[in-house]
Design a protein around this motif. Structure first.
Motif, PDB file in Angstrom:
ATOM      1  N   ARG A 106      -8.064   5.398   5.566  1.00  0.00           N
ATOM      2  CA  ARG A 106      -6.887   5.492   6.398  1.00  0.00           C
ATOM      3  C   ARG A 106      -6.791   6.715   7.030  1.00  0.00           C
ATOM      4  N   ASP A 251      -1.221   5.262  -1.584  1.00  0.00           N
ATOM      5  CA  ASP A 251      -0.135   4.297  -0.790  1.00  0.00           C
ATOM      6  C   ASP A 251       1.068   5.154  -0.284  1.00  0.00           C
ATOM      7  N   ASP A 255       1.458   6.851   3.972  1.00  0.00           N
ATOM      8  CA  ASP A 255       2.556   6.795   4.742  1.00  0.00           C
ATOM      9  C   ASP A 255       3.020   8.069   5.393  1.00  0.00           C
TER      10      ASP A 255
HETATM   11 MG    MG Z   1       1.812   1.072   1.800  1.00  0.00          MG
END
Ligand code: MG
Ligand code: IPM
Length: 363
Positions: A106, A251, A255
């Motif tokens: 990411r 996770d 963000d």
């Molecule tokens: Mg997420």
């Protein structure tokens, strides 16, 4: 050999944003990419059509594909489904697990044109370029036992919910290697994020990362507790190069990192297995509140196509072209609602996709 790409639009804004990304993918095919594509149902769309968020036919197509482009899954329509195994999110988790897509990349990259769109001061975020490597098929997301059950408590019977946070050495080692290799190709700094002051599983995580470090003497390894990492991400995010962490911490931190770049609507992701087969999706969710209104930002999905070209299809030059095209439309001042600010021109999902397509065609 002709590559196979599976398109899974999913729910909410998923269909709108994947439609724009598919236009760019088709332009790549016209520019020499030897690939065919087909569509499948996943998430709530899969449940509505076939009674399961990951229908058998979709899983079979996914296994046969070289790469998958996924929009987003989930929405209020399915939030009340009693059977948790039928919730849209299980479609996504099932794909990750069944294809063994353990390495989730990411990138949080700030386009200079968007420095003003970040909620943080421009000087804190300008030049930001972080790569979060999130373990994706283990940890508390998948650990057994898990459930909600009746148990005897001090006040009689009551319901208890539980999950298990578990990582084996081999799982830690394989994601660690991906992260060290990534750091080697970038700024040669790797920060491993854990909660080793409290959780045994992450004491082991830290040990394995330290052991691997001996094999990568050119990479500088550091460790950070997850609470501090969350704070440092908003305090001084440019201290990070590559971050490696487990499924749940990744996770949450991804963000937070996404917002540094102005909008989570800008962030693509890649989820890879050992064969470089990959699933590509925007980091954001299905945003049911804005679905169907042309408000969604398709750039994260379009940039996910670029990652697909780079990591699964062996076409880095086409990936560069897409990324340059995105830079160009931002230079032109075009912005979807999430990244618009005074002085820029707000455009719809489709107008943004068309503008990227035009910029791509010119390059
Ligand atoms: Mg997420
Ligand atoms: C993500 C999402 C998913 C996750 C949800 C939709 C299951 O938040 O990809 O970050 O928690 O992994």
């Amino acid at each position: 050999m002709t590559k196979k790409i599976l398109i899974l639009p999913g729910d909410g804004i998923g269909p709108e944003i994947t439609a724009e990304a598919v236009k760019i993918l088709d332009a790549c095919r016209e520019s020499g990419l030897d690939a065919e594509r087909e569509e499948g149902l996943v998430g709530g769309a899969g449940y509505d059509a076939a009674g399961h968020p990951l229908p058998e036919s979709t899983l079979a197509k996914a296994k046969a594909a070289d790469a998958i482009l996924l929009g987003a899954v989930g929405g209020p329509k399915w939030d009340t489904l009693e059977d948790l195994s039928k919730r849209p999110e299980k479609g996504l988790l099932g794909l990750r697990k069944n294809l063994n897509l353990f390495a989730n990349l990411r990138p949080a990259l700030l386009y200079p044109q968007l420095a003003e769109a970040s909620t943080l001061k421009p000087e804190v975020v300008s030049g930001l370029d972080i790569m979060i490597v999130r373990e994706l098929t283990g940890g508390i997301y998948f650990g057994q036992p898990r459930g909600i059950e009746q148990r005897d408590g001090e006040n009689g019977k009551e319901r208890v919910g539980f999950n298990t946070y578990v990582y084996s050495e081999s799982e830690i080692e394989r994601i660690g290697r991906v992260a060290f290799e990534m750091a080697r190709k970038r700024g040669k700094k790797l920060c491993s994020v854990d909660k080793a002051n409290v959780l045994e599983v992450t004491i082991l995580w830290r040990e394995v990362m330290n052991r691997l470090a001996a094999e990568y003497p050119d990479v500088e390894l550091s460790h950070m507790y997850v609470d501090n990492a969350a704070m440092q991400l908003v305090r001084a995010p440019k201290q990070f190069d590559v971050v490696v962490t487990g499924n749940m911490f990744g996770d949450i931190l991804s963000d937070a990192a996404a917002m540094l770049t102005g909008s989570i609507g800008m962030l693509p992701s890649a989820s890879l297995n050992e064969k470089q087969q990959g699933m590509y999706e925007p980091c954001h969710g299905s945003a049911p509140d804005i679905a169907g209104q042309g408000l969604a930002n398709p750039l994260a999905t379009i940039l996910s196509v670029a990652m697909m070209l780079r990591y699964s299809l062996g076409e880095p030059a086409l990936a560069d072209r897409i990324e340059r095209a995105v830079g160009k439309v931002l230079d032109q001042g075009l912005r979807t609602a999430d990244i618009a600010y005074p002085g820029t021109r707000q455009v719809s999902t489709r107008e943004m996709g068309d503008a990227v397509l035009a910029a791509f065609a010119e390059s």
